[in-house]
Design a protein around this motif. Structure first.
Motif, mmCIF file in Angstrom:
data_model
loop_
_atom_site.group_PDB
_atom_site.id
_atom_site.type_symbol
_atom_site.label_atom_id
_atom_site.label_comp_id
_atom_site.label_asym_id
_atom_site.label_seq_id
_atom_site.Cartn_x
_atom_site.Cartn_y
_atom_site.Cartn_z
ATOM 1 N N GLN A 209 0.821 -1.208 0.000
ATOM 2 C CA GLN A 209 0.000 0.000 0.000
ATOM 3 C C GLN A 209 0.857 1.261 0.000
ATOM 4 O O GLN A 209 0.604 2.200 -0.749
ATOM 5 N N GLU A 210 1.897 1.261 0.827
ATOM 6 C CA GLU A 210 2.749 2.443 0.930
ATOM 7 C C GLU A 210 3.507 2.694 -0.373
ATOM 8 O O GLU A 210 3.616 3.834 -0.833
ATOM 9 N N ARG A 211 4.033 1.639 -0.996
ATOM 10 C CA ARG A 211 4.791 1.816 -2.245
ATOM 11 C C ARG A 211 3.897 2.215 -3.405
ATOM 12 O O ARG A 211 4.293 3.024 -4.250
ATOM 13 N N LEU A 212 2.676 1.673 -3.463
ATOM 14 C CA LEU A 212 1.764 2.078 -4.527
ATOM 15 C C LEU A 212 1.350 3.540 -4.366
ATOM 16 O O LEU A 212 1.243 4.281 -5.347
ATOM 17 N N THR A 213 1.118 3.942 -3.118
ATOM 18 C CA THR A 213 0.758 5.344 -2.864
ATOM 19 C C THR A 213 1.903 6.280 -3.219
ATOM 20 O O THR A 213 1.682 7.365 -3.765
ATOM 21 N N GLY A 214 3.131 5.862 -2.901
ATOM 22 C CA GLY A 214 4.285 6.721 -3.165
ATOM 23 C C GLY A 214 5.058 6.322 -4.405
ATOM 24 O O GLY A 214 6.283 6.497 -4.466
ATOM 25 N N MET A 215 4.352 5.772 -5.405
ATOM 26 C CA MET A 215 5.025 5.281 -6.608
ATOM 27 C C MET A 215 5.789 6.381 -7.333
ATOM 28 O O MET A 215 6.860 6.135 -7.912
ATOM 29 N N LYS A 216 5.292 7.602 -7.297
ATOM 30 C CA LYS A 216 5.986 8.696 -7.982
ATOM 31 C C LYS A 216 7.374 8.908 -7.376
ATOM 32 O O LYS A 216 8.357 9.101 -8.097
ATOM 33 N N ILE A 217 7.468 8.868 -6.044
ATOM 34 C CA ILE A 217 8.757 9.031 -5.379
ATOM 35 C C ILE A 217 9.685 7.864 -5.719
ATOM 36 O O ILE A 217 10.887 8.052 -5.972
ATOM 37 N N VAL A 218 9.139 6.654 -5.735
ATOM 38 C CA VAL A 218 9.938 5.468 -6.067
ATOM 39 C C VAL A 218 10.573 5.612 -7.442
ATOM 40 O O VAL A 218 11.769 5.351 -7.633
ATOM 41 N N GLN A 219 9.769 6.058 -8.413
ATOM 42 C CA GLN A 219 10.275 6.175 -9.773
ATOM 43 C C GLN A 219 11.176 7.397 -9.955
ATOM 44 O O GLN A 219 12.177 7.340 -10.679
#
Length: 589
Positions: A209-219
Motif C-alpha cells: 500500500q505504501e509503495r503504490l501510494t508513493g510510486m511517484k517518489i519510487v520512480q
C-alpha cells in the motif's frame, strides 16, 4: 475501552456478541435444533447398520432388510437436508450479526471528534470495520455452532458405545488421550503459526500500500530495484510463515488418521476374538457399528482445534470492535436551539484552546464579524488560522471563553443545525470516487439536476464541467484523482454554493493553479461570498485586498486588525509578511 484479555474464551465478551443475535432468536434456535437433529441422524446410522447385520442378514429376512435400507436412505436424506439448513442459517446468522454490528460501528465512528481521527490509524479502523467483522461472523458459521454440533456427536457416540459394549468402549477411550494430546499440541503450534502469518500479512499489505501510494517518489529516485528486493524479502517471510502452518498440518492429520485406524483395528480384533472364542457372544453388527461410532468420535477431535482457533480469533476481533464501540470521543450535542435563519454575526470572546493539554494553540483571542462582512485571517503556518475554522464548526470544543453566532453560544445550537448553516471549502479538497454530480450534492436526492446546472452557471464552472466526458456524470475516481487541484477546488466551491449557507469559510488555494483556473476560482469566490458572512483563510496576501477586515495572527494571538491599506500603513507584522511574499513572487517571476 475493551481490552484483549489473552483468555482462550472470554465469556463476558461472548455474551456481548450473542446479544446481537436477539433480533434473530428464531433463526438461532432453529440452527441449534438442526445441530441436535444432525447428531440424532448420525447416531441412528450405526444403529440401523447393526440391525441390518444382526437381525436382517443373519436371519435372511429380505422384507426387513429392504425396510431397514429404506430407513437408512431416509436418514441420509434427512441428514443432508439438516446439514444444508444448518450450514446456510449458521452463515446467515453470522452475516446478519456482522451487518448490524458494522452499521452500529460506522454510526459510532461518524460521531467521533476530529481529535480521534488525528490520533488513529485509518488503516486500523478500516480493518476493524471489514476484516475483523468477518472474523466475528465466523464465530457463528465456523466456530460456535460447529463446535456445539461436534461435541453433541462425540457425547452421543460415547453414550451409545457404553450402552452397546463397555469393554469395547474402554478400548476406544484408552486411545482417546493420545489424539487429545496431539490435538492440544497442534492447537498451540497453529496458534503461534497463525499469529506469525497475520503479522507477515499485515507487513506485506502495509509495504504494498505504501509503495503504490508513493510510486511517484519510487520512480523519481530510481528506487525500483531496491524496492523490488525488499518486496522479495517480505514475500519470502510471508511464504515461510504459511509453509509452517502446512508443515504442522502435514504432521497432525496423518497422526490423527493413524490413531483412528489403531482404534478401529483394536475394536475389530477384540470384538472378533470375543466371537471366535465364544467368550462374549456379541453380534457382529456391534463391531461394524463401533467402526462408524469411532469415526464420529475421532473426526471432530481432528477438526475441533481449527474450529476453536476460529472461535478464538473471532473473539479477539470482537474485543477490538467493542473497543471502538466503547470509545467515548464525541462532541457533546446538548443544544436545543435550531439555527433556522442565520444573520451571520460571529463573535469570539477570550477563546483559549489547546489540542494537547498545557500546550495552548489560541491564547485568549477575541474578534467579531458583522453579518455579511468578509473577513480574512492571515499569518504564518501554525499561527492558529485553521483552528478557528475547527472551533467554529465545533470539531473541537474550547477550554474557556465563548463563541457566538447571532448572539447565541454555539453550544446552545443543535450540532447538525449549526454545521448545516456553515459551509467550508478546504484547501485540500476531498472528492469521493463518484460522479461530479454526486460530489456536488453529496447524493441528496432532493436536489434536481436543473438546480445543479443553474448554480454551476452562476459561479462560472458549467462550461468546465460540460467539457468533461459525460459532464456531470463524469467519475472523478478516488479522491478526485481524474481532476487537477484547481478543478477539484471549483467543484468544492459549487458544493458549498449549493448549500446556500449563512456563513461561508474559504481556505484559499490558488497558489498552485494555472492563471485560467485562478480566474475561475476568483470569480467563484466573488459569487459564493456575495451577501453572506465569509471568513477567508488567506495564504496569498494579494487575494485579500478587497475584504472588509483582515485579522493578522501570530503564535495563537491576533496581533493586528484592519483593512489591507490600513495594515500596510502601520508598517507592522502584516506589512512585513506582504513585502516578503511580494519579493518572493518577484524573484520567481
Amino acid at each position: 475501552m475493551a481490552k484483549e484479555t489473552g483468555k482462550a474464551f472470554d465469556l463476558t465478551l461472548f455474551r456481548r456478541v450473542m446479544a446481537f443475535t436477539r433480533p434473530y432468536r428464531a433463526t438461532f434456535l432453529g440452527t441449534a435444533f438442526a445441530a441436535i437433529l444432525l447428531t440424532a441422524f448420525a447416531v441412528v446410522t450405526p444403529m440401523l447398520l447393526r440391525e441390518i447385520i444382526d437381525n436382517a442378514i443373519k436371519v435372511q429376512d429380505q422384507p426387513y432388510l429392504l425396510n431397514l435400507c429404506l430407513a437408512m436412505l431416509g436418514v441420509l436424506i434427512g441428514q443432508v437436508v439438516c446439514q444444508l439448513l444448518f450450514t446456510y442459517y449458521a452463515n446467515w446468522l453470522g452475516e446478519s450479526v456482522i451487518r448490524d454490528m458494522r452499521v452500529k460501528l460506522f454510526r459510532r465512528m461518524l460521531g467521533f471528534r476530529m481529535e480521534y481521527y488525528n490520533k488513529s490509524s485509518i488503516g486500523v479502523l478500516v480493518t476493524r470495520a471489514v476484516a475483523d467483522m468477518q472474523r466475528i461472523g465466523e464465530i457463528f458459521s465456523q466456530g460456535f455452532f460447529m463446535i456445539v454440533a461436534d461435541l453433541l456427536k462425540m457425547l452421543a457416540a460415547s453414550a451409545v458405545m457404553l450402552i452397546w459394549n463397555w469393554r469395547l468402549a474402554l478400548i476406544v477411550f484408552a486411545i482417546l488421550p493420545i489424539i487429545l494430546y496431539a490435538t492440544r499440541v497442534f492447537q498451540k503450534k497453529m496458534k503461534s503459526a497463525f499469529a506469525e502469518v497475520r503479522a507477515q500479512v499485515s507487513r506485506l499489505n502495509s509495504f504494498v500500500q505504501e509503495r503504490l501510494t508513493g510510486m511517484k517518489i519510487v520512480q523519481l529516485f530510481n528506487r525500483e530495484a531496491t524496492e523490488s528486493r525488499k518486496f522479495r524479502d517480505i514475500n519470502k517471510k510471508h511464504q515461510d510463515a504459511w509453509l509452517k502452518t502446512v508443515w504442522y498440518n502435514s504432521f497432525f492429520f496423518p497422526i490423527a488418521e493413524i490413531v483412528t485406524s489403531i482404534a478401529i483395528g483394536l475394536v475389530a480384533w477384540y470384538g472378533g476374538l470375543q466371537n471366535i472364542s465364544n467368550i462374549q457372544t456379541e453380534n457382529m453388527g456391534i463391531i461394524f457399528g463401533f467402526i462408524l461410532l469411532i469415526e464420529m468420535l475421532f473426526r471432530p477431535l481432528r477438526q475441533i482445534a481449527d474450529k476453536f482457533n476460529t472461535l478464538q480469533m473471532g473473539m479477539v476481533a470482537a474485543g477490538r470492535v467493542f473497543g471502538i464501540l466503547d470509545t467515548e470521543s464525541r462532541i457533546e450535542d446538548a443544544g436545543t436551539l435550531n439555527l433556522d435563519h442565520v444573520e451571520g454575526a460571529i463573535e469570539f470572546k477570550d477563546v483559549h484552546f489547546s489540542y494537547v493539554p498545557d500546550e495552548e494553540v489560541l491564547h485568549g483571542i477575541s474578534f467579531s464579524v458583522q453579518p455579511g462582512e468578509k473577513v480574512a485571517i492571515v499569518g504564518a503556518t501554525g499561527a492558529g488560522k485553521s483552528t478557528i475554522i475547527n472551533l467554529l464548526n465545533r470539531f473541537y470544543d474550547i477550554q474557556s471563553g465563548e463563541i457566538r453566532i447571532d448572539g447565541t453560544n454555539i453550544r446552545e445550537y443543535q450540532l447538525a443545525s449549526l454545521r448545516g448553516n456553515i459551509a467550508v471549502v478546504l484547501q485540500d479538497v476531498f472528492l469521493f470516487a463518484d460522479t461530479i454530480g454526486n460530489n456536488i450534492t453529496l447524493q441528496d436526492p432532493e436536489i434536481p439536476q436543473e438546480d445543479i446546472e443553474s448554480a454551476a452557471r452562476a459561479i462560472g464552472v458549467h462550461e468546465f464541467i460540460s467539457s468533461l466526458p459525460g459532464g456531470y456524470s463524469y467519475n472523478v475516481k478516488e479522491r478526485g484523482s481524474m481532476l487537477s487541484s484547481g478543478q477539484r477546488q471549483l467543484i468544492a466551491f459549487l458544493r458549498a454554493y449549493m448549500r446556500n449557507p449563512g456563513i461561508l469559510v474559504l481556505d484559499e488555494a490558488t497558489s498552485s493553479v494555472d492563471t485560467y483556473t485562478e480566474q475561475l476560482i476568483q470569480k467563484a469566490t466573488e459569487k459564493v461570498t456575495e451577501g453572506r458572512t465569509s471568513i477567508i483563510i488567506a495564504h496569498r496576501l494579494a487575494t485579500v485586498k478587497k475584504v472588509d477586515k483582515i485579522l493578522v495572527m501570530d503564535a495563537g494571538h491576533i496581533v493586528e486588525t484592519g483593512t489591507h491599506k490600513e495594515l500596510l500603513k502601520k508598517k507592522g507584522y502584516y506589512s512585513k509578511l506582504y513585502e516578503a511574499q511580494f519579493m518572493a513572487e518577484e524573484e520567481l517571476a
